[in-house]
Design a protein around this motif. Structure first.
Motif, short mmCIF file in Angstrom:
data_model
loop_
_atom_site.label_atom_id
_atom_site.label_comp_id
_atom_site.label_asym_id
_atom_site.label_seq_id
_atom_site.Cartn_x
_atom_site.Cartn_y
_atom_site.Cartn_z
N LEU A 37 0.83 -1.21 0.00
CA LEU A 37 0.00 0.00 0.00
C LEU A 37 0.86 1.26 0.00
CD1 LEU A 37 -2.84 1.27 0.20
CD2 LEU A 37 -2.53 1.22 2.67
N TYR A 38 1.86 1.31 0.87
CA TYR A 38 2.72 2.49 0.94
C TYR A 38 3.54 2.66 -0.34
CZ TYR A 38 1.67 2.59 5.95
OH TYR A 38 1.03 2.64 7.16
N MET A 43 4.49 5.75 -5.15
CA MET A 43 4.74 5.77 -6.59
C MET A 43 3.65 6.53 -7.34
SD MET A 43 7.66 4.61 -7.11
CE MET A 43 7.61 4.54 -8.88
N ALA A 44 2.41 6.48 -6.84
CA ALA A 44 1.33 7.24 -7.47
C ALA A 44 1.59 8.74 -7.32
CB ALA A 44 -0.02 6.87 -6.86
N LEU A 67 1.31 2.55 -16.43
CA LEU A 67 2.70 2.16 -16.65
C LEU A 67 3.49 2.21 -15.33
CD1 LEU A 67 4.95 1.45 -18.70
CD2 LEU A 67 5.37 3.90 -18.89
N VAL A 68 3.29 3.26 -14.55
CA VAL A 68 3.96 3.38 -13.25
C VAL A 68 3.53 2.25 -12.33
CG1 VAL A 68 4.10 4.80 -11.16
CG2 VAL A 68 4.41 5.85 -13.39
N GLY A 101 -6.21 2.21 -5.85
CA GLY A 101 -6.23 3.03 -4.64
C GLY A 101 -5.39 4.28 -4.75
N GLY A 102 -4.32 4.23 -5.51
CA GLY A 102 -3.46 5.39 -5.67
C GLY A 102 -3.90 6.33 -6.78
N LEU A 103 -4.97 5.99 -7.46
CA LEU A 103 -5.41 6.80 -8.60
C LEU A 103 -5.79 8.22 -8.19
CD1 LEU A 103 -5.91 6.81 -11.64
CD2 LEU A 103 -8.22 6.01 -11.19
N MET A 104 -6.47 8.38 -7.07
CA MET A 104 -6.87 9.72 -6.63
C MET A 104 -5.65 10.55 -6.24
SD MET A 104 -9.93 10.14 -7.08
CE MET A 104 -11.16 9.06 -7.70
N SER A 105 -4.68 9.91 -5.58
CA SER A 105 -3.44 10.63 -5.25
C SER A 105 -2.70 11.03 -6.51
CB SER A 105 -2.54 9.76 -4.38
OG SER A 105 -3.15 9.47 -3.16
N PHE A 106 -2.67 10.13 -7.49
CA PHE A 106 -2.02 10.43 -8.76
C PHE A 106 -2.67 11.63 -9.43
CE2 PHE A 106 -1.90 10.01 -13.39
CZ PHE A 106 -0.54 9.95 -13.61
#
Length: 120
Positions: A37-38, A43-44, A67-68, A101-106
């Motif tokens: 998760l972290y 990375m996002a 890709l990331v 899950g990291g899409l919003m942070s991205f």
């Protein structure tokens, strides 16, 4: 990453003739999931900043995110020395958990970096 516990240290078969299931330590499994998760969140954020600085827009930005995340999955698999079942109960954990899950942070950091570099 923490591996699973093999209490008897061997791969003997049970008396019924079936293979024993691996024993996972719940704390180690929970720690491994936190690492995933972290790592994906970090990375996002980094990917969002890079996409914003590069000026990626619309579909190219989202392709860059996938890709990331694919590179992150490969990096986590490499960190586990390609022995995923020693650290996780399923390969789906390392490949798909936290993928969206990291899409919003991205998107947040993508638009923030884009605005700072290209608009202001």
């Amino acid at each position: 990453m923490a591996g699973h516990d093999n209490l008897n240290g061997s791969t003997e078969k049970s008396s019924s003739g079936m293979d024993d299931l691996p024993n996972f330590n719940a704390e180690n499994m929970q720690n491994n999931m936190k690492v995933i998760l972290y790592s994906r969140t970090f990375m996002a954020i980094i990917g969002g900043v890079i996409a914003g600085i590069l000026g990626l827009t619309s579909l190219t930005g989202f392709i860059f995110y996938f890709l990331v995340m694919a590179i992150t999955s490969v990096a986590l698999t490499t960190k586990a020395k390609f022995s995923i079942h020693s650290y996780f109960d399923s390969w789906n954990r390392i490949v798909f958990d936290g993928f969206f899950g990291g899409l919003m942070s991205f998107v947040l950091f993508w638009t923030f970096a884009y605005d700072i570099v290209h608009i202001f």
